[in-house]
Design a protein around this motif. Structure first.
Motif, mmCIF file in Angstrom:
data_model
loop_
_atom_site.group_PDB
_atom_site.id
_atom_site.type_symbol
_atom_site.label_atom_id
_atom_site.label_comp_id
_atom_site.label_asym_id
_atom_site.label_seq_id
_atom_site.Cartn_x
_atom_site.Cartn_y
_atom_site.Cartn_z
ATOM 1 N N PHE A 83 27.793 52.190 33.898
ATOM 2 C CA PHE A 83 27.794 53.652 33.825
ATOM 3 C C PHE A 83 26.363 54.151 33.937
ATOM 4 O O PHE A 83 25.484 53.675 33.223
ATOM 5 N N PRO A 84 26.125 55.110 34.839
ATOM 6 C CA PRO A 84 27.128 55.678 35.732
ATOM 7 C C PRO A 84 27.298 54.831 36.994
ATOM 8 O O PRO A 84 26.321 54.356 37.556
ATOM 9 N N ALA A 85 28.531 54.628 37.396
ATOM 10 C CA ALA A 85 28.860 53.993 38.663
ATOM 11 C C ALA A 85 29.207 55.096 39.657
ATOM 12 O O ALA A 85 29.363 56.254 39.272
ATOM 13 N N ASN A 86 29.352 54.736 40.896
ATOM 14 C CA ASN A 86 29.768 55.699 41.909
ATOM 15 C C ASN A 86 31.266 55.976 41.722
ATOM 16 O O ASN A 86 32.083 55.083 41.957
ATOM 17 N N PRO A 87 31.647 57.185 41.330
ATOM 18 C CA PRO A 87 33.066 57.472 41.076
ATOM 19 C C PRO A 87 33.868 57.746 42.340
ATOM 20 O O PRO A 87 35.099 57.783 42.294
ATOM 21 N N ALA A 88 33.189 57.948 43.474
ATOM 22 C CA ALA A 88 33.892 58.378 44.684
ATOM 23 C C ALA A 88 35.012 57.427 45.109
ATOM 24 O O ALA A 88 36.130 57.889 45.374
ATOM 25 N N PRO A 89 34.788 56.111 45.188
ATOM 26 C CA PRO A 89 35.879 55.240 45.666
ATOM 27 C C PRO A 89 37.144 55.333 44.810
ATOM 28 O O PRO A 89 38.265 55.373 45.351
ATOM 29 N N ASP B 207 33.649 48.933 42.321
ATOM 30 C CA ASP B 207 34.049 47.626 42.845
ATOM 31 C C ASP B 207 35.450 47.715 43.449
ATOM 32 O O ASP B 207 36.406 48.096 42.766
ATOM 33 N N ASP B 208 35.569 47.340 44.695
ATOM 34 C CA ASP B 208 36.850 47.413 45.408
ATOM 35 C C ASP B 208 37.936 46.610 44.699
ATOM 36 O O ASP B 208 39.096 47.035 44.649
ATOM 37 N N ALA B 209 37.572 45.467 44.129
ATOM 38 C CA ALA B 209 38.568 44.620 43.449
ATOM 39 C C ALA B 209 39.131 45.314 42.217
ATOM 40 O O ALA B 209 40.322 45.192 41.910
ATOM 41 N N VAL B 210 38.294 46.051 41.500
ATOM 42 C CA VAL B 210 38.737 46.790 40.315
ATOM 43 C C VAL B 210 39.699 47.899 40.726
ATOM 44 O O VAL B 210 40.755 48.098 40.104
ATOM 45 N N ILE B 211 39.356 48.602 41.785
ATOM 46 C CA ILE B 211 40.205 49.695 42.273
ATOM 47 C C ILE B 211 41.561 49.157 42.725
ATOM 48 O O ILE B 211 42.622 49.704 42.372
ATOM 49 N N ARG B 212 41.550 48.073 43.473
ATOM 50 C CA ARG B 212 42.793 47.474 43.960
ATOM 51 C C ARG B 212 43.673 47.012 42.794
ATOM 52 O O ARG B 212 44.895 47.204 42.808
ATOM 53 N N ALA B 213 43.043 46.411 41.794
ATOM 54 C CA ALA B 213 43.810 45.918 40.636
ATOM 55 C C ALA B 213 44.466 47.075 39.890
ATOM 56 O O ALA B 213 45.624 46.969 39.456
ATOM 57 N N CYS B 214 43.755 48.175 39.733
ATOM 58 C CA CYS B 214 44.322 49.346 39.051
ATOM 59 C C CYS B 214 45.482 49.932 39.853
ATOM 60 O O CYS B 214 46.509 50.319 39.286
ATOM 61 N N LEU B 215 45.308 50.013 41.163
ATOM 62 C CA LEU B 215 46.386 50.520 42.011
ATOM 63 C C LEU B 215 47.642 49.663 41.854
ATOM 64 O O LEU B 215 48.734 50.178 41.611
ATOM 65 N N GLU B 216 47.468 48.362 41.971
ATOM 66 C CA GLU B 216 48.614 47.453 41.902
ATOM 67 C C GLU B 216 49.278 47.498 40.531
ATOM 68 O O GLU B 216 50.509 47.501 40.429
ATOM 69 N N ALA B 217 48.476 47.566 39.470
ATOM 70 C CA ALA B 217 49.020 47.575 38.109
ATOM 71 C C ALA B 217 49.871 48.811 37.837
ATOM 72 O O ALA B 217 50.714 48.799 36.934
ATOM 73 N N ASN B 218 49.654 49.865 38.623
ATOM 74 C CA ASN B 218 50.392 51.107 38.397
ATOM 75 C C ASN B 218 51.388 51.423 39.508
ATOM 76 O O ASN B 218 51.804 52.566 39.679
ATOM 77 N N GLY B 219 51.770 50.373 40.254
ATOM 78 C CA GLY B 219 52.855 50.518 41.217
ATOM 79 C C GLY B 219 52.469 51.049 42.576
ATOM 80 O O GLY B 219 53.339 51.510 43.323
ATOM 81 N N PHE B 220 51.182 51.004 42.929
ATOM 82 C CA PHE B 220 50.730 51.479 44.232
ATOM 83 C C PHE B 220 50.261 50.313 45.101
ATOM 84 O O PHE B 220 49.845 49.271 44.591
ATOM 85 N N ASP B 221 50.285 50.526 46.382
ATOM 86 C CA ASP B 221 49.799 49.531 47.333
ATOM 87 C C ASP B 221 48.280 49.438 47.209
ATOM 88 O O ASP B 221 47.578 50.437 47.396
#
Length: 198
Positions: free
Chosen positions: A85-91, A127-141
């Motif tokens: 923190f702070p990280a880039n929140p845009a992705p 981090d792209d991997a963090v974003i992908r994991a959150c998407l998948e954990a909540n039912g999104f591609d």
């Protein structure tokens, strides 16, 4: 049916500390929600806000005390000095926008998952991997992390302009018509207002 426009940013500790409060209030009243991630730093610049790191030390110290108090009251874990923190929140904001457009998953859970990654799990929201994991954990591609970049960026910009037009100056802000409820501690006021307007 009432509608709530939720202006937020995935790095906001106060939005994180709201937990699922917004979703619970909306469900109680049968209200719909549009999640509107926006550029908080740009809004700060145009509305007289000061980024936390540039505030007087007394204000910075009080902010830390408040975060700890609210986390305890709401029974949510918090790291007051996250590693990223702070990280880039845009992705992550773009991914939230793409997920909302795609539908089919738990949008409230995704939003909270992003914020929890930063404030409770010491993960890098850029981090792209963090974003992908959150998407998948909540039912999104998880591929939405890539496919929604351009439209996400455009919507992010539009949301920022809309925030300024609708007198939003901080996050989280819950907007119903011309009524702005700023801060996680205003959810009870939002609840009261929705009761009033039926």
């Amino acid at each position: 049916m009432a509608h709530i426009d939720y202006f937020t940013i995935t790095l906001s500790p106060f939005a994180y500390l709201a937990g699922q409060g917004l979703e619970e209030v909306a469900k109680k009243h049968g209200a719909t929600i549009t999640y509107k991630p926006f550029n908080l730093m740009q809004v700060f610049e145009q509305t007289g806000g000061t980024p936390p790191a540039k505030r007087h030390p007394a204000r910075q110290a009080y902010r830390m005390q408040e975060l700890a108090r609210i986390a305890k009251r709401n029974n949510l874990p918090i790291n007051l000095k996250p590693a990223y923190f702070p990280a880039n929140p845009a992705p992550s904001c773009y991914a939230l926008i793409a997920a909302q457009d795609a539908g089919g998953g738990d949008l409230g859970g995704l939003c909270q998952g992003f914020m929890s990654a930063c404030w409770a799990e010491d993960k890098d929201l850029a981090d792209d991997a963090v974003i992908r994991a959150c998407l998948e954990a909540n039912g999104f591609d998880p591929k939405l992390a890539d496919s929604g970049l351009l439209s996400g960026a455009q919507t992010f910009e539009k949301n920022t302009e809309e925030a300024l037009q609708r007198n939003v100056f901080g996050a989280p802000s819950y907007v119903v018509g011309d009524q702005v409820f700023w801060g996680q501690d205003r959810l009870s006021y939002l609840d009261d207002y929705l009761s009033e307007i039926g």
